[in-house]
Scaffold this active site. Structure first.
Site: not given
Ligand code: COA
Length: 325
Positions: A115, A252, A282
């Site tokens: 990520c 994020h 996500n």
């Protein structure tokens, strides 16, 4: 004395057509729209179509960024694709993107920091520009992350989505009296002792399969806010700015509660925090450039604004990058 700085020339993004809502998910796994929205802040996610691969998503985002910048593939020297879900074990998805864009010059490689991949890739692109290895870099975060999910595991399958975002960085020489712009400072971190708190139980060297995502959710949560804020402060310190100077915080997009927690710990007003986790979920390395693209397209992020990017993910890896837009 001139200074070479990496400035943002354009951004773009792509989301697969298919939208999967929480209510639809709740028909196949024991969960509910209420639980997901309350614990994570996600309402829906996009899912790549059958036969639609990470490099396809990446190319669509790249074309949008090139249009936004008024450039063509001929103008690009380097492509970096941040991804955890490449089409093939090798070659790199970046070389497939290079081929699909019809680019026969320059070079391309993938970067794997889960990520945090996009922030790592932006920082890597900045170093290549400052070292004279490339002048214009196409930085892409692209994932078909849902292909790593066990759709019977409610603790992970509700959290992720597919998508891609891209940014074009260009090296410019600033004159002595010209104010700083472009990427001002970055900080990257990792700590491999946490590897099994968020990982995929497969790979070419271990099982010969792609594997599925496993996560100790509460453990990841416990580390997230502290690590995110530490690296944001480290980046600010390098640049000489403070939280009060920031116009936008683009974190994020994993969990609304983590984003809110980091924003509150930094003392940032919520209206300065760009949040898209509700509509994208996500998307791993794609989450930051997807959020950036939304905030640029709707006119929030404007030239001259001070923008902090931040991400944290498997590894653990985490990092931040400060940009004068
Ligand atoms: C995953 C996460 C949302 C779980 O929320 P949580 O409040 O920590 O929940 P827990 O894991 O403690 O589980 C609480 C309960 O909800 C249940 N639950 C888990 N997932 C569920 C779901 N999708 N739907 C309904 N119930 C669920 C659990 O089984 C547990 O039930 P129990 O109390 O009967 O055992 C949260 O830990 C988180 O966001 N962690 C960080 C994840 C992240 O950001 N990862 C990506 C980083 S890049």
């Amino acid at each position: 004395m001139t200074r070479i700085r990496s400035i943002v020339r354009g951004v773009g993004s792509y989301l697969p057509q298919r939208v999967l809502t929480n209510d639809e998910l709740a028909k196949t796994v024991d969960t509910s729209d209420e639980w997901i929205q309350q614990r994570v802040g996600i309402k829906e996610r996009h899912i790549a179509a059958e036969g639609e691969f990470t490099s396809d998503l990446a190319v669509a985002a790249a074309r949008a960024a090139l249009d936004n910048a008024g450039l063509t593939p001929d103008d690009i020297d380097l492509i970096i694709v941040a991804t955890t879900t490449p089409d093939y074990t090798f070659p790199a998805a970046a070389t497939l993107v290079q081929m699909k864009l019809g680019m026969r010059h320059g070079f391309a490689f993938d970067l794997q920091a889960v990520c945090s991949g996009f922030v790592y890739a932006v920082t890597t692109a900045d170093s290549h520009i400052k070292n004279g290895l490339a002048r214009r870099v196409l930085v892409i975060g692209a994932e078909t992350f849902t292909r790593l999910l066990d759709w019977t595991d409610r603790t992970t399958c509700v959290l992720f989505g597919d998508g891609a975002g891209a940014m074009i960085l260009e090296g410019v020489e600033l004159a002595e009296d010209e104010p700083e712009r472009g990427i001002l400072a970055s900080a990257l971190r990792s700590d491999g002792q946490h590897w099994d708190k968020l990982y995929v139980d497969g790979g070419p060297s271990s099982t010969g399969t792609a594997g599925h995502v496993h996560m100790q959710g509460p453990e990841v949560f416990r580390h997230a806010v502290g690590k995110i804020t530490d690296v944001v402060y480290a980046t600010l310190e390098k640049s000489g700015y403070t939280v009060a100077d920031l116009d936008w915080f683009v974190p994020h997009q994993a969990n609304k509660r983590i984003i809110d927690g980091a924003g509150a710990k930094l003392g940032l007003p919520t209206e300065k925090v760009v949040t898209t986790v509700d509509i994208h979920a996500n998307t791993s390395a794609a989450s930051v450039p997807l959020a950036l693209s939304v905030a640029v397209a709707d006119g929030r992020i404007k030239p001259g604004d001070l923008v902090m990017l931040e991400a944290m993910g498997g590894g653990f890896t985490w990092g931040a990058s400060l940009i004068r837009w």
